[in-house]
Design a protein around this motif. Structure first.
Motif, PDB file in Angstrom:
ATOM      1  N   UNK A  18       0.786  -1.330   0.082  1.00 46.66           N
ATOM      2  CA  UNK A  18       0.034   0.170   0.067  1.00 46.66           C
ATOM      3  C   UNK A  18       0.962   1.223  -0.249  1.00 46.66           C
ATOM      4  N   UNK A  19       0.626   2.196  -0.829  1.00 48.48           N
ATOM      5  CA  UNK A  19       1.420   3.361  -0.923  1.00 48.48           C
ATOM      6  C   UNK A  19       0.453   4.233  -0.606  1.00 48.48           C
ATOM      7  N   UNK A  20       0.715   5.088   0.398  1.00 44.17           N
ATOM      8  CA  UNK A  20       0.178   6.286   0.913  1.00 44.17           C
ATOM      9  C   UNK A  20       0.351   7.435   0.153  1.00 44.17           C
ATOM     10  N   UNK A  21      -0.612   8.201  -0.399  1.00 46.20           N
ATOM     11  CA  UNK A  21      -0.525   9.577  -1.159  1.00 46.20           C
ATOM     12  C   UNK A  21      -0.402  10.771  -0.301  1.00 46.20           C
ATOM     13  N   UNK A  22      -0.642  10.520   0.992  1.00 47.40           N
ATOM     14  CA  UNK A  22       0.016  11.957   1.797  1.00 47.40           C
ATOM     15  C   UNK A  22       0.132  11.134   3.271  1.00 47.40           C
ATOM     16  N   UNK A  23       0.670  12.039   4.317  1.00 48.29           N
ATOM     17  CA  UNK A  23       1.206  11.482   5.408  1.00 48.29           C
ATOM     18  C   UNK A  23       0.441  10.854   6.266  1.00 48.29           C
ATOM     19  N   UNK A  24      -0.949  11.116   6.129  1.00 51.59           N
ATOM     20  CA  UNK A  24      -1.992  10.577   6.927  1.00 51.59           C
ATOM     21  C   UNK A  24      -2.754   9.229   6.418  1.00 51.59           C
ATOM     22  N   UNK A  25      -2.128   8.920   5.063  1.00 54.00           N
ATOM     23  CA  UNK A  25      -2.681   7.785   4.315  1.00 54.00           C
ATOM     24  C   UNK A  25      -4.309   7.940   4.297  1.00 54.00           C
ATOM     25  N   UNK A  26      -4.743   9.246   4.084  1.00 53.82           N
ATOM     26  CA  UNK A  26      -6.315   9.251   3.794  1.00 53.82           C
ATOM     27  C   UNK A  26      -6.700   8.867   2.132  1.00 53.82           C
ATOM     28  N   UNK A  27      -5.697   8.935   1.300  1.00 53.69           N
ATOM     29  CA  UNK A  27      -5.611   8.466  -0.041  1.00 53.69           C
ATOM     30  C   UNK A  27      -4.531   7.683  -0.076  1.00 53.69           C
ATOM     31  N   UNK A  28      -4.750   6.601  -1.043  1.00 51.89           N
ATOM     32  CA  UNK A  28      -3.500   5.555  -1.294  1.00 51.89           C
ATOM     33  C   UNK A  28      -4.031   4.438  -2.177  1.00 51.89           C
ATOM     34  N   UNK A  29      -3.142   3.698  -2.646  1.00 47.36           N
ATOM     35  CA  UNK A  29      -3.109   2.830  -3.805  1.00 47.36           C
ATOM     36  C   UNK A  29      -2.802   1.559  -3.226  1.00 47.36           C
ATOM     37  N   UNK A  30      -3.304   0.260  -3.515  1.00 50.02           N
ATOM     38  CA  UNK A  30      -2.962  -1.001  -2.920  1.00 50.02           C
ATOM     39  C   UNK A  30      -2.389  -2.053  -4.352  1.00 50.02           C
TER      40      UNK A  30
END
Length: 172
Positions: free
Chosen positions: A94-106
């Protein structure tokens, strides 16, 4: 803030064998763990906003990612990347798009893995090392490397073979 030492709330998070922690480039901890809501296992992420962890970022449930044996690392820009496996030992990153991982791609893989560790080298292509599962036995050590920083595909190489169950982690 942390209540009675509790990082996660609202889900039953099992930290005995399914958890991970890493420090970002500022030295602030972030946590990932297996949470359970009813009978469903979920991946849960949360980070500390100060070194004492007196303030916490929002708790994120990572939908679509398996939750077993998660590990966490950070990219140079501070965004988390998480390795985890499913109940059938399928590896996912899982790669988080922001430091809080509010958006991500798996990115899911048919590669089998268990007890994974993840790191992100200077080329920003995550690397996961994990024990391979063969039936009910854990054998062989595998290196899984994202082919690009976006990690849309993963290349797997066996790095250590075991003809017996010698590599099985010890349960304490």
């Amino acid at each position: 803030s942390i209540s009675n030492g509790q990082i996660f709330s609202g889900v039953g998070v099992y930290f005995m064998s399914s958890r991970g922690m890493a420090l970002n480039s500022s030295g602030l901890p972030a946590f990932v763990g297996e949470g359970r809501v009813l009978a469903n296992s979920t991946l849960v992420f949360r980070r500390c906003l100060n070194s004492e962890c007196a303030s916490l970022g929002p708790q994120q449930v990572i939908s679509g990612a398996p939750a077993f044996t998660p590990s966490i690392a950070f990219r140079a820009d501070g965004r988390p990347v998480i390795a985890s496996t499913s109940a059938s030992y399928d590896l996912a990153i899982t790669r988080c798009d922001d430091p809080d991982c509010a958006s991500y791609a798996v990115t899911s893989s048919e590669a089998k893995g268990l007890y994974s560790d993840i790191m992100v080298p200077a080329d920003d292509r995550p690397i996961v090392v994990a024990l391979g599962a063969v039936g009910s036995s854990v054998r062989n050590l595998y290196l899984h490397r994202c082919d690009t920083p976006a990690c849309t595909s993963i290349t797997t190489r066996q790095v250590l073979a075991s003809s017996s169950n010698l590599l099985k982690p010890r349960v304490w």
